[in-house]
Each structure stands twice: as C-alpha cells, then as structure tokens.
Design a protein around this motif. Structure first.
Motif, PDB file in Angstrom:
ATOM      1  N   ILE A  82       0.836  -1.206   0.000  1.00 27.16           N
ATOM      2  CA  ILE A  82       0.000   0.000   0.000  1.00 27.16           C
ATOM      3  C   ILE A  82       0.871   1.255   0.000  1.00 27.16           C
ATOM      4  CG2 ILE A  82      -0.278   0.065   2.521  1.00 27.16           C
ATOM      5  CD1 ILE A  82      -2.962   0.977  -0.038  1.00 27.16           C
ATOM      6  N   ILE A 115       0.783   4.118  -2.782  1.00 24.44           N
ATOM      7  CA  ILE A 115       0.540   5.535  -2.474  1.00 24.44           C
ATOM      8  C   ILE A 115       1.637   6.401  -3.097  1.00 24.44           C
ATOM      9  CG2 ILE A 115       0.588   7.212  -0.582  1.00 24.44           C
ATOM     10  CD1 ILE A 115      -0.894   5.161   1.123  1.00 24.44           C
ATOM     11  N   ASN A 143       1.190   6.576  -6.835  1.00 22.63           N
ATOM     12  CA  ASN A 143       0.085   7.464  -7.216  1.00 22.63           C
ATOM     13  C   ASN A 143       0.477   8.922  -7.068  1.00 22.63           C
ATOM     14  OD1 ASN A 143      -1.500   5.347  -7.814  1.00 22.63           O
ATOM     15  ND2 ASN A 143      -2.930   5.574  -6.123  1.00 22.63           N
ATOM     16  N   LEU A 144       1.192   9.251  -5.991  1.00 26.08           N
ATOM     17  CA  LEU A 144       1.610  10.643  -5.796  1.00 26.08           C
ATOM     18  C   LEU A 144       2.596  11.063  -6.873  1.00 26.08           C
ATOM     19  CD1 LEU A 144       2.034  10.778  -1.916  1.00 26.08           C
ATOM     20  CD2 LEU A 144       0.268  11.877  -3.268  1.00 26.08           C
ATOM     21  N   GLN A 158       2.841   9.811  -9.964  1.00 26.41           N
ATOM     22  CA  GLN A 158       2.276   9.818 -11.318  1.00 26.41           C
ATOM     23  C   GLN A 158       1.336  10.992 -11.576  1.00 26.41           C
ATOM     24  OE1 GLN A 158       0.561   5.946 -11.674  1.00 26.41           O
ATOM     25  NE2 GLN A 158       2.436   5.037 -12.455  1.00 26.41           N
ATOM     26  N   GLY A 159       0.922  11.688 -10.552  1.00 27.50           N
ATOM     27  CA  GLY A 159       0.057  12.851 -10.762  1.00 27.50           C
ATOM     28  C   GLY A 159      -1.393  12.468 -10.953  1.00 27.50           C
ATOM     29  N   THR A 160      -2.217  13.478 -11.188  1.00 25.57           N
ATOM     30  CA  THR A 160      -3.662  13.256 -11.209  1.00 25.57           C
ATOM     31  C   THR A 160      -4.151  12.890 -12.609  1.00 25.57           C
ATOM     32  OG1 THR A 160      -4.045  15.589 -11.592  1.00 25.57           O
ATOM     33  CG2 THR A 160      -4.042  14.857  -9.323  1.00 25.57           C
ATOM     34  N   VAL A 161      -5.272  12.190 -12.630  1.00 28.03           N
ATOM     35  CA  VAL A 161      -5.889  11.844 -13.915  1.00 28.03           C
ATOM     36  C   VAL A 161      -7.220  12.580 -14.114  1.00 28.03           C
ATOM     37  CG1 VAL A 161      -4.846   9.570 -14.142  1.00 28.03           C
ATOM     38  CG2 VAL A 161      -6.952   9.819 -12.864  1.00 28.03           C
ATOM     39  N   SER A 162      -7.676  13.303 -13.113  1.00 28.37           N
ATOM     40  CA  SER A 162      -8.931  14.045 -13.262  1.00 28.37           C
ATOM     41  C   SER A 162      -8.626  15.494 -13.648  1.00 28.37           C
ATOM     42  CB  SER A 162      -9.749  13.983 -11.967  1.00 28.37           C
ATOM     43  OG  SER A 162      -9.000  14.480 -10.892  1.00 28.37           O
ATOM     44  N   PHE A 163      -9.667  16.240 -14.016  1.00 30.07           N
ATOM     45  CA  PHE A 163      -9.497  17.625 -14.480  1.00 30.07           C
ATOM     46  C   PHE A 163     -10.265  18.576 -13.584  1.00 30.07           C
ATOM     47  CE2 PHE A 163      -9.704  14.838 -18.186  1.00 30.07           C
ATOM     48  CZ  PHE A 163      -8.409  14.993 -18.676  1.00 30.07           C
ATOM     49  N   ARG A 164      -9.778  19.792 -13.517  1.00 30.84           N
ATOM     50  CA  ARG A 164     -10.532  20.806 -12.785  1.00 30.84           C
ATOM     51  C   ARG A 164     -11.583  21.405 -13.714  1.00 30.84           C
ATOM     52  NH1 ARG A 164      -9.764  23.057  -8.277  1.00 30.84           N
ATOM     53  NH2 ARG A 164      -7.604  22.474  -8.040  1.00 30.84           N
ATOM     54  N   ALA A 181      -7.662  12.713  -2.103  1.00 32.89           N
ATOM     55  CA  ALA A 181      -7.833  12.804  -3.562  1.00 32.89           C
ATOM     56  C   ALA A 181      -6.511  12.567  -4.277  1.00 32.89           C
ATOM     57  CB  ALA A 181      -8.408  14.167  -3.932  1.00 32.89           C
ATOM     58  N   ARG A 182      -5.444  13.178  -3.807  1.00 28.81           N
ATOM     59  CA  ARG A 182      -4.149  13.040  -4.492  1.00 28.81           C
ATOM     60  C   ARG A 182      -3.649  11.604  -4.419  1.00 28.81           C
ATOM     61  NH1 ARG A 182      -1.554  17.546  -6.455  1.00 28.81           N
ATOM     62  NH2 ARG A 182      -0.422  15.905  -7.517  1.00 28.81           N
ATOM     63  N   ILE A 183      -3.894  10.952  -3.282  1.00 24.92           N
ATOM     64  CA  ILE A 183      -3.471   9.556  -3.152  1.00 24.92           C
ATOM     65  C   ILE A 183      -4.301   8.665  -4.082  1.00 24.92           C
ATOM     66  CG2 ILE A 183      -3.493   7.588  -1.533  1.00 24.92           C
ATOM     67  CD1 ILE A 183      -2.479   9.517   0.589  1.00 24.92           C
ATOM     68  N   GLN A 184      -5.527   9.080  -4.367  1.00 28.04           N
ATOM     69  CA  GLN A 184      -6.371   8.329  -5.304  1.00 28.04           C
ATOM     70  C   GLN A 184      -6.246   8.857  -6.737  1.00 28.04           C
ATOM     71  OE1 GLN A 184     -10.173   8.841  -3.456  1.00 28.04           O
ATOM     72  NE2 GLN A 184      -9.838   7.212  -1.971  1.00 28.04           N
ATOM     73  N   ARG A 185      -5.274   9.706  -6.981  1.00 25.70           N
ATOM     74  CA  ARG A 185      -4.985  10.279  -8.304  1.00 25.70           C
ATOM     75  C   ARG A 185      -6.124  11.168  -8.815  1.00 25.70           C
ATOM     76  NH1 ARG A 185      -2.259   6.724 -12.659  1.00 25.70           N
ATOM     77  NH2 ARG A 185      -1.690   8.816 -13.322  1.00 25.70           N
ATOM     78  N   ARG A 186      -6.843  11.781  -7.885  1.00 23.25           N
ATOM     79  CA  ARG A 186      -7.832  12.790  -8.275  1.00 23.25           C
ATOM     80  C   ARG A 186      -7.269  14.164  -7.959  1.00 23.25           C
ATOM     81  NH1 ARG A 186     -11.689  13.013  -4.962  1.00 23.25           N
ATOM     82  NH2 ARG A 186     -11.074  11.437  -3.463  1.00 23.25           N
ATOM     83  N   ILE A 187      -7.829  15.186  -8.589  1.00 23.90           N
ATOM     84  CA  ILE A 187      -7.294  16.532  -8.383  1.00 23.90           C
ATOM     85  C   ILE A 187      -7.772  17.114  -7.050  1.00 23.90           C
ATOM     86  CG2 ILE A 187      -9.094  17.919  -9.503  1.00 23.90           C
ATOM     87  CD1 ILE A 187      -6.713  19.331 -10.967  1.00 23.90           C
ATOM     88  N   GLY A 188      -8.916  16.681  -6.570  1.00 22.31           N
ATOM     89  CA  GLY A 188      -9.409  17.138  -5.260  1.00 22.31           C
ATOM     90  C   GLY A 188     -10.122  18.471  -5.338  1.00 22.31           C
ATOM     91  N   GLY A 204      -5.008   5.246   2.878  1.00 24.51           N
ATOM     92  CA  GLY A 204      -4.246   4.024   2.619  1.00 24.51           C
ATOM     93  C   GLY A 204      -4.782   2.796   3.332  1.00 24.51           C
TER      94      GLY A 204
END
Lengths: 148, 305
Positions: free
Chosen positions: A3, A7, A10-11, A13-19, B34-41, B269
């Motif tokens: 885990i 974590i 994931n930190l 690789q950056g985000t996959v969503s958009f603002r 959110a950042r840990i789940q790869r979302r922008i938050g 986590g």
C-alpha cells in the motif's frame, strides 16, 4: 508494504482528473451530448417526444403551428429520439454540455409553422433508381467495336 | 474569565481562528485523499461553499421527528467544541485555565460524540440508529484509551492542569500518552480504518442520514472543529512552552496541519475495519499500551525517577 508503494506511485504519477471547467476536450466521437434540432428539417411529427423516456422533449401543437422544446436537465442522452427522427433533423453533440448556474439556461424551444414531411431519402432514391434502368440502354449502347 | 481566556475563546484558538482553520483542515484531508487516489481534489474554498450552500437549503418537514431536537445537537456540539478549544493551553507563558481543566476538556470533547449518538436515535431512521450504535460502541472502546493516555500524561506532569501538561517531557510516559491520543483520533473523527459509524456504502451517512440543509451544515462545521481540537490538543502536548506567542501560534497551526496530513494519508491508505475488529484493536492493543504507560509512569513517580 504494497500500500505504501502504491501511495508513493500514485503521488508520483500525478492526477488523472481535471478541474472544472475543462480546459480541453476529453470526449470521443461517440460521446452522447446535447440534442440539436434543425428547424428547417423538423416537421413537428412529435415522434421524438413520444419516445423520450424522461419527457425532456415536448412537442405541443396548434392547428397551424407546433412548438418543439428540449430541456437538457431532464435528458438522459439515451439517443432514442435520434433513432426515431425520420426527417433526420435531430443530432447529438459529441462534447460535454457546458456548465450552467441557473435552471433552464440550456433549454431550447422552437415554434414553427406546420409543414408536410419531407420525402424520405429512400423515397427520393426509389424514383431515381426506377429512372436508371430506362437510361441504362442508352448508357449501355454498344460502343464501336475495335474491329469497326 | 480573564482577558487571555476571552482571547482564547473568541480569537485564538477560538471562534475567529477555529472556523477557517477547521475548514482548511477538512480541505487538506479531502485533498490528500484525492491526491493519493490520483484525483485533483476540491478547491481551497470548497468546505466554505459547502457550508454556505447547506445553510441556504430548506429542510423538508418530517412527521414523527422533533426537528428542534435534531437542530439542537449540532449547535450543542459546536458550543462544546469552541469551549474545549478555549481550554487548550496555547499561551502557556500566560498561565490560563484552572486546576482540573483537563477533566473539563475530556467532558467537552465527549459532547459531540454523545450528540451524534442521540441524533441517530432521534432521527427515526434505521441507518441513523445503526450509525448511533456503532458510534457508541466505538466511543466506549476508544475513550478508554484516550482517558488512560491523558491520565498518563497527567501523572507524568503530576497535575490535571492543562498548562502543566503542555509541552514536551523527558518522561517516556508522556510520549506514549501522546501516541495513545493519536491512535484515538481516527475513531473520534470517524476516519478510516475506524469509520464504521458513518460507513457511507453500508448505512448512508449513519446518524446524519436524516439531516439536510442548515442542520447538516452545522454538523459539517462541528466536524471541522473536531479536527482542530483533537490535532491541536496533541500539538499543545508536543510544542515547547517556552516559545514566544508569535512563534507558538504558527507552530501550533503547522504541527496540527502535519497531523492532519498524516491522519488523512492513513485514512486513504487503509480499508474500513469491521466494528468487531475496531473494538478489538482498541481493547486488545491500544488499551494494553496505554495501561503499560500509566503503570510505568506511576512507578517512576513513586520512586521519583
């Protein structure tokens, strides 16, 4: 400690969503967006309103006019109206609907005079196809043989 | 109440500081998860706008439920949390508080949990009742550890005056007590892995299932204040009391913020434990740790070590 590795990965690789609002298009060609009606092609038959499962499309008629209304807030973007539109005046955007703050901002309504349905593309094609065999003999007139 | 007490109630760490800081901590929690789940938050002001939006919503009337009672619980929670924040020894040089204020702090910290349980039973919803039962069982388990941890710290300081408890100590019992408090915070805040009381995939919002509008907004505010109170309590126990106030105040905020980041990362986590496993954790492991700490502290105090 998988885990922890996950974590950190994931930190990193950056985000996959958009603002919101989106700064770039992220939809495919098959995306089901807002419905558009071409008033020139629409005959006001009401088939789209009849099949609409959420009554997002409403067609109201008077003896001389009809009003076509579309409320995107109710639309589930199922596409049944497009399938049933015989004149082919309905189309779907392939991009995300815009953000709006007030209810009804995206509602569309046209009031048009009643008109007869335009001939179907198949109906247009049939006479043309019927005319083609008559023209064929002329077209198929024997070309001068090389021997001539 | 003296002048320093008024400042602590209304300015720092009371109302004026606590509400924006609490919202900031809630935002930080959401952002880290959110950042840990790869979302922008969410954006920075999201908790504030959520609160404003909820305040503007009408609450539908429900038959058979005392709406005034439902509204009273979050108000009571916020009042007790603000009072508890005012007790925190954030200006240790200016000795405030009174002898035994640690016991009052423990009582005030329990009010939101009790209100949460009562809200669940008052709501008349099966999900609310299940959430209330879970919260009650988990509270009993985690409160034992929290009380023993606080008593351990009090024993090492030989006082129940919060000003005497503030600041780091050479006694290892103090640090074991701080660790015990940190272990209790996820259960008090209903965070993963001890989030069974508000398990949204199972029982919707638990005790708050029937809440909407302004009352729900007040609960959200109470949750933000709980974040600040619990992390701030730990911050006062580890920050040196010799610092000038203008260094102490930012340091208090930074240490609390670091705790928020750590707890949020743990929440993101870990998976939610069942109620049985959560209670087992507190009774079997955390309580044993806390009991060992209090016994060792008592022995050290007895022999003046």
């Amino acid at each position: 400690m998988n885990i922890l590795r996950l974590i950190l990965q994931n930190l990193r690789q950056g985000t996959v969503s958009f603002r919101l609002p989106h700064t770039h298009e992220c939809t495919s060609d098959q995306y089901r967006g807002l419905i558009h009606n071409n008033p020139d092609g629409c005959v006001g038959c009401g088939a789209c309103a009849y099949v609409c499962p959420t009554a997002a499309i409403v067609v109201s008629k008077t003896p001389t006019n009809y009003t076509w209304s579309y409320e995107p807030g109710k639309c589930t973007f199922c596409g049944r109206c497009i399938d049933r539109c015989k004149p082919g005046s309905l189309s779907m955007e392939s991009k995300l609907p815009p953000l709006y703050a007030t209810m009804g901002d995206l509602d569309v309504s046209y009031t048009m005079e009643k008109k007869k349905p335009a001939p179907r593309p198949a109906a247009v094609a049939a006479p043309a196809a019927a005319a083609t065999p008559a023209a064929e003999p002329a077209a198929a007139a024997p070309a001068p043989s090389p021997a001539d | 109440m003296n002048f320093a007490g008024l400042i602590r109630l209304f300015l720092f760490p009371g109302l004026l500081f606590a509400i924006p800081a609490g919202w900031f901590f809630v935002w930080a929690e959401h952002k880290v998860v959110a950042r840990i789940q790869r979302r922008i938050g969410p954006p920075l002001l999201q908790p504030f706008w959520d609160f404003v939006k909820l305040l503007g919503k009408r609450t539908p009337a429900r038959r058979g439920i005392d709406a005034n009672l439902l509204r009273l619980y979050p108000v009571l929670s916020i009042g007790s949390l603000i009072a508890a924040l005012a007790l925190l020894p954030v200006f240790p040089a200016n000795a405030g508080g009174f002898s035994g204020d640690c016991i009052l702090l423990v009582g005030l910290m329990e009010v939101p949990s009790v209100c949460y349980i009562l809200a669940g039973f008052t709501s008349g919803s099966i999900y609310g009742e299940i959430g209330a039962i879970r919260e009650a069982l988990l509270s009993v388990a985690s409160n034992v550890v929290m009380l023993i941890s606080l008593v351990t710290i009090a024993v090492t300081a030989k006082s129940f005056h919060l000003t005497d408890l503030a600041g780091p100590s050479l006694n290892p019992g103090h640090w074991v007590g701080v660790l015990g408090l940190l272990l209790c915070i996820p259960a008090k805040l209903r965070l993963n892995p001890f989030s069974t009381a508000g398990a949204e995939q199972e029982i919707y919002a638990g005790s708050l299932t029937e809440y909407a509008g302004a009352a729900l907004g007040l609960w959200e505010l109470a949750h933000a204040l709980e974040w600040l109170l619990l992390t701030g309590l730990v911050a006062t126990l580890v920050l040196p009391t010799t610092l000038a106030w203008w260094i102490y105040a930012p340091a208090f905020f930074v240490v609390s913020f670091v705790e928020v980041l750590l707890l949020s990362a743990v929440a993101a986590g870990t998976a939610r434990l069942t109620l049985e496993r959560s209670i087992n954790f507190y009774w079997r492991w955390a309580a044993v740790l806390a009991c060992m700490a209090i016994i060792s502290s008592a022995v050290m105090m007895r022999f003046h070590l």
